[in-house]
Design an enzyme around this catalytic site. Structure first.
Site, short mmCIF file in Angstrom:
data_model
loop_
_atom_site.label_atom_id
_atom_site.label_comp_id
_atom_site.label_asym_id
_atom_site.label_seq_id
_atom_site.Cartn_x
_atom_site.Cartn_y
_atom_site.Cartn_z
N HIS A 279 0.97 -1.10 0.04
CA HIS A 279 0.16 0.14 -0.13
C HIS A 279 0.90 1.29 0.13
O HIS A 279 0.33 2.32 -0.34
CB HIS A 279 -0.85 -0.03 1.21
CG HIS A 279 -2.13 -1.13 0.98
ND1 HIS A 279 -3.48 -0.60 0.71
CD2 HIS A 279 -2.13 -2.46 1.34
CE1 HIS A 279 -3.97 -1.82 0.58
NE2 HIS A 279 -3.14 -2.74 0.96
N ASP B 81 3.81 9.58 -1.30
CA ASP B 81 2.57 8.93 -0.81
C ASP B 81 2.30 7.63 -1.93
O ASP B 81 2.64 7.55 -2.87
CB ASP B 81 1.47 9.69 -1.00
CG ASP B 81 0.50 9.91 0.38
OD1 ASP B 81 0.63 8.64 1.30
OD2 ASP B 81 -0.25 10.63 0.78
#
Length: 499
Positions: free
Chosen positions: A171, A384
């Site tokens: 992730h 991110d």
């Protein structure tokens, strides 16, 4: 989706429930509401399955097993807890996972603490998870392991002679070779990842970084195919590697954002802050989010573009996180000092406050209302994996008369880059210029950009993400594998993004 998959075994660091004692000392389960839980619940219920993870409480927890069974019965799938001692939580979770992998994979090796004890604990805890998974799974099941806490699980399952197919999804970003090679246990980790049958990443860049690390570290690796999913031949094994950008439940956010309660709360925000455009930032307290630089950019825009004073306000929400760690306490102090500096310099005694600083978690109602009310979203992480706040903001922007300013280094940039204003979060004047541009952007351009982003998120929602990952796990012919819709093409992305 018709597949040859058996049951689905989901493995993550935490279970999709939080467990707390009530006033009478009895355990009470609270269901999680994140996108991952929302997307996987229908698959687990329909196919039958199990979710395995840490319950989030100390090993010595009498009565918790019964509450796990009760929560599982209500959820419609099985729950299996992995017991961890306080020392294991400290060294495996707080240590290796969050003092080594988290900063390293976000390109901040200077913040890593390469303690060998952390690595030993990481391996032992992964073995614990593997034993629970092995006991709960059969050869026809598909095991889907999630995130950086559990990268060793497949290797441990192979040692236990597991015959199941095993997939892994990361992730967070995967770093470039020059960063990854700083990890003292790089070979052990890369060899563990090759024990999965499918390794998934958020973006093409992450997939590319992983393949480049393989070429440097593992001899004789052969890559077959190109595009979203490729196949490796490594050490006598076939491993598929793909990029699967995670998303949100677009329709759920849309429905909730249109409720009268949310609309009334959004109107109230504009009433409290009249005659100005609202800029919104929502972030967990973390050094990867670039919050000090963002505040410096907002100070810069008010300095260089004085006409914007009293015509914009920044609502910066910072969700508390790990404030028992000195690094995070120092970051919180720095943010508060910057907010104080901006407000002290530019505040109007007549009522205009440049920065509204909110340091708490938001209720669902407040979150959706902030999304609805914001004219501009300012999302500028230093790095991110994806950034779902950007997608949630777009889904809730039902009038489409708003703008998104997005970091080039968020995974979402590959999907939303043709609608958002992309910025380098380290370029303080560049971010300030983007705020100025977003403020003055005409309504037609705002709507066209937002409509394009919303269409892409709707077509590639979190259910598409689950479906695409599972299809990649079982597809015989990867050349026919469905590609994401409305994304920047792979080759174009390589040349359009500056990294």
């Amino acid at each position: 989706m018709k597949t040859t998959l058996g049951r689905l075994i989901v493995v993550s660091n935490r279970l999709p429930f939080s467990f707390r004692r009530n006033d009478r000392g009895h355990w009470r389960a609270e269901a999680g509401t994140g996108g991952l839980v929302t997307a996987l619940l229908p698959v687990l219920r329909n196919r039958g399955g199990t979710w395995i993870g840490w319950p989030g409480v100390a090993e010595e927890s009498p009565g918790l097993g019964a509450e796990l069974d009760t929560a599982a019965g209500d959820a419609g799938y099985a729950l299996k807890g992995v017991s961890l001692t306080a020392g294991e939580v400290r060294n495996f979770y707080e240590g290796f996972s969050n003092e080594i992998i988290w900063p390293l994979f976000h390109d901040m090796p200077m913040l890593c603490t390469f303690d060998p004890e952390y690595w030993r604990s990481y391996r032992e805890v992964n073995r614990k998870y593997a034993r629970v998974v092995h006991e709960a799974s059969g050869a026809s099941d598909f095991i889907w392991v999630h995130d950086y806490h559990l990268m060793n699980v497949a290797a441990d399952l192979r040692r236990l002679k597991s015959k199941s197919r095993i997939g892994f999804f990361l992730h967070i970003p995967f770093p470039s070779p020059d960063i990854f090679l700083k990890l003292p246990w790089r070979m052990a980790l890369i060899e563990s990842l090759l024990q999965f049958d499918l390794v998934g990443f958020q973006t093409l860049r992450d997939q590319h970084n992983f393949l480049e690390c393989l070429r440097l570290l593992v001899k004789g690796v052969e890559v077959q195919g190109r595009g979203q999913v490729v196949q490796l031949l490594a050490g006598g094994r076939k491993v598929r590697v793909g990029n699967f950008p995670i998303s949100i439940d677009f329709n759920a956010f849309l429905r909730q954002a249109t409720t009268p309660e949310v609309a009334a709360r959004a109107t109230e925000l504009h009433t409290l802050l009249p005659r100005r455009k609202l800029i919104l930032g929502i972030d967990r307290l973390d050094y990867t989010k670039g919050l000090p630089l963002r505040l410096q950019a907002f100070h810069n825009v008010l300095t260089r573009y004085p006409a914007l004073r009293e015509r914009i306000s920044l609502i910066q929400v910072v969700v508390p996180s790990r404030e028992d760690i000195s690094q995070y306490r120092d970051l919180k102090t720095e943010i508060e000092q910057l907010v104080g500096k901006i407000n002290g310099t530019f505040v109007d005694p007549g009522g205009w406050v440049p920065v509204w600083y909110v340091h708490r978690s938001l209720s669902r109602l407040d979150l959706l209302a902030y999304y609805r009310a914001a004219d501009i979203a300012l999302i500028t992480p230093l790095k991110d994996g994806m950034n779902l706040v950007a997608k949630e903001y777009c889904a809730c922007s039902i009038e489409e008369d708003c703008a998104l300013i997005l970091s080039e280094f968020a995974g979402a940039a590959a999907q939303l880059g043709k609608g958002a204003l992309l910025v380098n979060p380290c370029d303080i004047e560049g971010v300030a210029d983007a705020i100025h541009r977003a403020f003055h952007m005409d309504a037609g351009e705002r709507r066209a950009r937002m409509r394009r982003m919303r269409r892409s998120i709707r077509e590639n929602d979190v259910f598409w993400w689950v479906d695409s990952f599972l299809r990649a796990a079982i597809a015989r012919d990867l050349s026919a594998f469905p590609q994401p819709k409305n994304f920047v093409a792979s080759e174009e992305m390589e040349h359009s993004l500056p990294f």
